[in-house]
Design an enzyme around this catalytic site. Structure first.
Site, mmCIF file in Angstrom:
data_model
loop_
_atom_site.group_PDB
_atom_site.id
_atom_site.type_symbol
_atom_site.label_atom_id
_atom_site.label_comp_id
_atom_site.label_asym_id
_atom_site.label_seq_id
_atom_site.Cartn_x
_atom_site.Cartn_y
_atom_site.Cartn_z
ATOM 1 N N ALA A 127 0.818 -1.205 0.000
ATOM 2 C CA ALA A 127 0.000 0.000 0.000
ATOM 3 C C ALA A 127 0.861 1.268 0.000
ATOM 4 O O ALA A 127 2.036 1.231 0.375
ATOM 5 C CB ALA A 127 -0.901 -0.024 1.227
ATOM 6 N N THR A 148 -6.818 -11.090 -1.512
ATOM 7 C CA THR A 148 -6.118 -11.232 -0.232
ATOM 8 C C THR A 148 -7.094 -11.790 0.793
ATOM 9 O O THR A 148 -8.111 -11.165 1.094
ATOM 10 C CB THR A 148 -5.562 -9.868 0.204
ATOM 11 N N LYS A 175 -4.325 -15.021 -2.185
ATOM 12 C CA LYS A 175 -3.104 -14.615 -1.472
ATOM 13 C C LYS A 175 -3.301 -14.732 0.036
ATOM 14 O O LYS A 175 -4.257 -14.177 0.576
ATOM 15 C CB LYS A 175 -2.760 -13.167 -1.811
ATOM 16 N N SER A 214 1.738 -17.017 1.654
ATOM 17 C CA SER A 214 2.195 -15.743 2.206
ATOM 18 C C SER A 214 1.699 -15.588 3.628
ATOM 19 O O SER A 214 0.596 -16.013 3.946
ATOM 20 C CB SER A 214 1.611 -14.601 1.339
ATOM 21 N N HIS A 223 1.832 -12.386 4.646
ATOM 22 C CA HIS A 223 1.649 -10.934 4.562
ATOM 23 C C HIS A 223 2.894 -10.213 5.109
ATOM 24 O O HIS A 223 2.805 -9.150 5.719
ATOM 25 C CB HIS A 223 0.401 -10.546 5.381
ATOM 26 N N ASP A 280 5.558 -15.403 -1.117
ATOM 27 C CA ASP A 280 6.260 -14.195 -0.704
ATOM 28 C C ASP A 280 6.444 -14.258 0.797
ATOM 29 O O ASP A 280 6.027 -15.207 1.446
ATOM 30 C CB ASP A 280 5.545 -12.900 -1.156
ATOM 31 N N GLY A 285 9.673 -12.491 3.142
ATOM 32 C CA GLY A 285 11.046 -12.692 3.584
ATOM 33 C C GLY A 285 12.081 -12.894 2.502
ATOM 34 O O GLY A 285 13.253 -13.113 2.807
ATOM 35 N N ARG A 297 14.863 -11.958 0.328
ATOM 36 C CA ARG A 297 15.815 -10.830 0.320
ATOM 37 C C ARG A 297 17.077 -11.114 -0.478
ATOM 38 O O ARG A 297 17.884 -10.218 -0.699
ATOM 39 C CB ARG A 297 16.243 -10.482 1.768
ATOM 40 N N GLY A 355 7.814 -7.772 -1.286
ATOM 41 C CA GLY A 355 7.041 -6.617 -0.840
ATOM 42 C C GLY A 355 7.942 -5.469 -0.441
ATOM 43 O O GLY A 355 8.189 -4.537 -1.223
HETATM 44 C C1 FNR Z 1 1.855 -5.117 2.511
HETATM 45 N N1 FNR Z 1 1.153 -6.214 2.036
HETATM 46 C C2 FNR Z 1 -0.069 -6.015 1.415
HETATM 47 N N2 FNR Z 1 -0.761 -7.071 0.910
HETATM 48 C C3 FNR Z 1 -1.932 -6.886 0.283
HETATM 49 O O1 FNR Z 1 -2.524 -7.865 -0.155
HETATM 50 N N3 FNR Z 1 -2.440 -5.636 0.131
HETATM 51 C C4 FNR Z 1 -1.822 -4.529 0.600
HETATM 52 O O2 FNR Z 1 -2.284 -3.412 0.412
HETATM 53 C C5 FNR Z 1 -0.600 -4.715 1.293
HETATM 54 N N4 FNR Z 1 0.069 -3.653 1.824
HETATM 55 C C6 FNR Z 1 1.290 -3.831 2.414
HETATM 56 C C7 FNR Z 1 1.983 -2.730 2.877
HETATM 57 C C8 FNR Z 1 3.265 -2.897 3.401
HETATM 58 C C9 FNR Z 1 4.008 -1.701 3.893
HETATM 59 C C10 FNR Z 1 3.851 -4.179 3.473
HETATM 60 C C11 FNR Z 1 5.236 -4.378 4.003
HETATM 61 C C12 FNR Z 1 3.140 -5.266 3.038
HETATM 62 C C13 FNR Z 1 1.756 -7.557 2.056
HETATM 63 C C14 FNR Z 1 2.604 -7.786 0.807
HETATM 64 O O3 FNR Z 1 1.788 -7.968 -0.317
HETATM 65 C C15 FNR Z 1 3.481 -9.034 0.925
HETATM 66 O O4 FNR Z 1 2.700 -10.144 1.272
HETATM 67 C C16 FNR Z 1 4.621 -8.892 1.927
HETATM 68 O O5 FNR Z 1 5.165 -7.594 1.906
HETATM 69 C C17 FNR Z 1 5.702 -9.912 1.616
HETATM 70 O O6 FNR Z 1 6.714 -9.894 2.554
HETATM 71 P P1 FNR Z 1 8.106 -9.100 2.381
HETATM 72 O O7 FNR Z 1 8.600 -9.338 0.984
HETATM 73 O O8 FNR Z 1 7.791 -7.668 2.670
HETATM 74 O O9 FNR Z 1 8.959 -9.726 3.427
#
Ligand code: FNR
Length: 364
Positions: A82, A159, A231, A253, A255, A287, A289, A291, A310
């Protein structure tokens, strides 16, 4: 590039922590409650060890892949996150251009700070999926999904781990700064004339529907012809239900550790989920973690068709907008190719489960 420029994803995170304001960095970086799952997402990757094979012809590497039938240059895509304009003024426009130049795919968050139409116009030929939440106002869902179809998004990513938002300790209740927009919600904004982002944000959160069950997937399939990716799946039981209700893909995931704290790392449950849907034709991605290039190698060895990132994209944005996201994706790609060569893999089909050793896991 000078020797002090950040290169690795961890260095870029450090850069973001020093350059973003605290409200934004805390919002992006934290997990839920005690961050047990957030930390586990890294620890679990580190526990998995590689079994490289030697003296194989690795003079050429092919890392292209198809996702839902779309050819991508690499099995590394961008997860929906987001409010990207808080990390860089160009926000999602910068992300989609970087994704476009690397020839991969991204998922646009429903909570993007640029409208889905504007993101589509910026990179019309790039593969984009649209992320959706479940709202009590089904007409609102239909309206937004129809907009995504019209703007030629290629899939709806639903989601399902978000019947409400996880609690984030040490972080104030998040408020979108006044100069930024819930850009996909202009119709809601206009109909109710909210006075601030805080009011609109609270309204959108209150719309989340936690009364739904798996039949909502049948409904979603009935209102759109786009493929549906679910998701937030963490168990084989739910993966099988997703398949029974017509999902085309599953994104394993947690999240990024932001919802239920204490769940396992996505990489840890990936193999049992891959196993549960084997033979159905449903694609499985992961998804949470990722890196390092070796993380991508491990995830593919354990059955993921592609991985998504993410936060790394956000750290790239904070560093240098489009160029920063490009740097993130290039780094992951180059690390992944190096890891393949060192492990004796010339193409993705050489990446099999015999490449990894992992500790025994059990849900009993
Ligand atoms: C998210 N994620 C997320 N997922 C989703 O379905 N809708 C959203 O709007 C958001 N917004 C969001 C904001 C922020 C700041 C983060 C960090 C994460 C979850 C995202 O899609 C994803 O699953 C994770 O970020 C994956 O993990 P890593 O790669 O951040 O470790």
């Amino acid at each position: 590039a000078s020797i002090t420029d950040p290169v690795t994803i961890d260095e870029l995170e450090k850069y973001a922590s020093n350059h973003l304001d605290k409200n934004a960095f805390d919002y992006y970086s934290t997990g839920a409650e005690n961050d047990v799952t957030l930390r586990e997402n890294r620890l679990a990757f580190n526990r998995i060890k590689l079994r490289p094979r030697m003296l194989r012809d690795v003079s050429h590497q092919d890392i292209s892949v198809t996702v839902l039938g779309h050819k991508l240059n690499m099995p590394i895509c961008v997860s929906p996150s987001a409010f990207q304009a808080m990390a860089h003024p160009d926000g999602e426009l910068a992300t989609v251009k970087a994704v476009s130049s690397l020839g991969t795919a991204m998922v646009l968050s429903l909570y993007s700070t640029t409208s889905l139409e504007d993101v589509a116009l910026e990179a019309p030929n790039t593969i984009k999926f649209f992320q959706m939440q479940l709202y009590t106002d089904r007409q609102l869902m239909v309206t937004i999904i129809k907009r995504a179809e019209k703007a030629r998004y290629k899939a709806i990513l639903l989601t399902v781990d978000c019947p409400l938002y996880g609690r984030h300790q040490g972080r104030r209740r998040f408020e979108l700064p006044g100069h930024l927009k819930y850009a996909n919600f202009s119709s809601v904004q206009q109909s109710k004339q909210f006075k601030s982002n805080a009011e609109l944000g609270a309204h959108i959160i209150a719309l989340l529907d936690c009364s739904v069950d798996w039949t909502i997937l049948d409904w979603l399939r009935s209102i759109t012809s786009l493929p549906v990716v679910v998701k937030g799946i963490l168990t084989p039981e739910d993966a099988q239900l997703a398949v029974q209700h017509g999902a085309n893909g599953i994104l394993v995931s947690n999240h990024g550790g932001r919802q239920l704290d204490g769940v396992p790392a996505a990489i840890e449950v990936l193999p049992e989920i891959v196993n549960a849907v084997r033979g159905t034709g449903v694609e499985v991605y992961m998804d949470s973690g990722v890196r390092l290039g070796t993380d991508v190698l491990k995830a593919l060895a354990l059955g993921a068709r592609a991985v998504f990132v993410g936060r790394p994209a956000i750290w790239g944005l904070a560093y240098k907008g489009e160029q920063g996201v490009k740097a993130v994706l290039q780094t992951l790609r180059d690390e992944f190719k190096t890891a393949m060569v060192l492990a004796g893999c010339a193409s993705l089909k050489d990446i099999t489960s015999s490449l990894v050793m992992r500790p025994a896991t059990s849900h009993l």
